[in-house]
Design an enzyme around this catalytic site. Structure first.
Site, PDB file in Angstrom:
ATOM      1  N   HIS A 169       0.857  -1.190   0.000  1.00 18.27           N
ATOM      2  CA  HIS A 169       0.000   0.000   0.000  1.00 18.27           C
ATOM      3  C   HIS A 169       0.890   1.235   0.000  1.00 18.27           C
ATOM      4  CE1 HIS A 169       1.255  -0.717   4.134  1.00 18.27           C
ATOM      5  NE2 HIS A 169       1.298   0.607   4.202  1.00 18.27           N
ATOM      6  N   HIS A 213       5.898   6.555  -0.832  1.00 13.67           N
ATOM      7  CA  HIS A 213       6.637   5.328  -1.166  1.00 13.67           C
ATOM      8  C   HIS A 213       5.749   4.128  -0.879  1.00 13.67           C
ATOM      9  CE1 HIS A 213       6.979   5.598   3.188  1.00 13.67           C
ATOM     10  NE2 HIS A 213       7.036   4.272   3.150  1.00 13.67           N
TER      11      HIS A 213
HETATM   12  O1  3AM Z   1       3.714   2.407   4.577  1.00 13.33           O
HETATM   13  P1  3AM Z   1       4.875   1.880   5.316  1.00 13.33           P
HETATM   14  O2  3AM Z   1       4.897   0.371   5.330  1.00 13.33           O
HETATM   15  O3  3AM Z   1       6.179   2.475   4.911  1.00 13.33           O
HETATM   16  O4  3AM Z   1       5.973   1.743   9.059  1.00 13.33           O
HETATM   17  C1  3AM Z   1       4.564   1.843   9.110  1.00 13.33           C
HETATM   18  C2  3AM Z   1       3.916   1.681   7.770  1.00 13.33           C
HETATM   19  O5  3AM Z   1       4.695   2.369   6.802  1.00 13.33           O
HETATM   20  C3  3AM Z   1       4.174   3.250   9.468  1.00 13.33           C
HETATM   21  O6  3AM Z   1       2.830   3.331   9.059  1.00 13.33           O
HETATM   22  C4  3AM Z   1       2.620   2.454   7.956  1.00 13.33           C
HETATM   23  C5  3AM Z   1       1.433   1.576   8.219  1.00 13.33           C
HETATM   24  O7  3AM Z   1       1.631   0.792   9.342  1.00 13.33           O
HETATM   25  N1  3AM Z   1       4.326   3.550  10.891  1.00 13.33           N
HETATM   26  C6  3AM Z   1       4.285   2.677  11.924  1.00 13.33           C
HETATM   27  N2  3AM Z   1       4.477   3.321  13.080  1.00 13.33           N
HETATM   28  C7  3AM Z   1       4.656   4.627  12.783  1.00 13.33           C
HETATM   29  C8  3AM Z   1       4.898   5.812  13.547  1.00 13.33           C
HETATM   30  N3  3AM Z   1       4.987   5.767  14.883  1.00 13.33           N
HETATM   31  C9  3AM Z   1       4.566   4.770  11.385  1.00 13.33           C
HETATM   32  N4  3AM Z   1       4.695   5.959  10.768  1.00 13.33           N
HETATM   33  C10 3AM Z   1       4.920   7.035  11.554  1.00 13.33           C
HETATM   34  N5  3AM Z   1       5.010   6.973  12.889  1.00 13.33           N
END
Ligand code: 3AM
Length: 178
Positions: free
Chosen positions: A36, A120
């Protein structure tokens, strides 16, 4: 519940990205079903806050647009790479949508997101340094470019951490206008 806002990706695009998921020992590849593009991480909220989030997102008005994934890169520095991702061709409509969502969520009472939005699609998380092969992996795929696809909605997902890994479930879909 733990929430985030993202664009879902069409199945054929997820399959294509799934084709990138090899050739790097130690990488924990994201399941193609889970790929996603995150617009806004929200985090843990209670039922009442989730309702406020839903109401705020329902009020976001945006137009549909075309988006193209291209390029491959890493988060983290040379010594401690953390994640591998596919990038997005510069896209003003995407930036506008993300800004509207950020504004709506702040109005609903969420603290502002401090990190700059870097669109991304995370392909893999790197628990251990893959060594020199990481550089080769990125260079060999630097010309990756997917077919453009139409973004006609955005989605509120919940994230649940199971033993088998994260499970993402769409909780609500917000259509974009023509
Ligand atoms: O879309 P991606 O996979 O890059 O890493 C987590 C994931 O990113 C990010 O939110 C997306 C959906 O889970 N994520 C997890 N914890 C986070 C935080 N504390 C976070 N992004 C910002 N702050």
């Amino acid at each position: 519940m733990r929430l985030f806002v993202a664009l879902s990706l069409p199945q054929d695009l997820r399959n294509r990205l799934g084709g990138l998921a090899s050739g790097l020992p130690g990488a924990r590849w994201v399941d193609p079903d889970n790929l996603h593009l995150t617009l806004r991480f929200i985090g843990e909220v209670d039922g009442r806050e989730a309702e406020d989030v839903d109401a705020a997102l329902s009020g976001v008005q945006g137009k549909r647009f075309s988006l193209t994934l291209s390029g491959v890169g890493q988060f983290g520095d040379e010594r401690r790479p953390r994640a591998l991702w596919v990038g997005v061709e510069p896209n003003e409509a995407l930036e506008r949508l993300q800004a509207k969502i950020e504004t709506a969520l702040q109005r609903a009472g969420l603290a502002p997101e401090k990190r700059k939005f870097k669109p991304h699609v995370t392909l893999a998380r790197l628990k251990t340094h893959p060594g020199e092969r990481l550089h080769d992996y990125i260079v060999q795929r630097s010309l990756f470019r997917a077919e453009p696809f139409e973004v006609d909605a955005f989605t509120l997902y919940s994230s649940y951490l199971a033993n088998s890994g994260a499970i993402y479930s769409p909780e609500a879909v917000y259509p974009l206008g023509g």
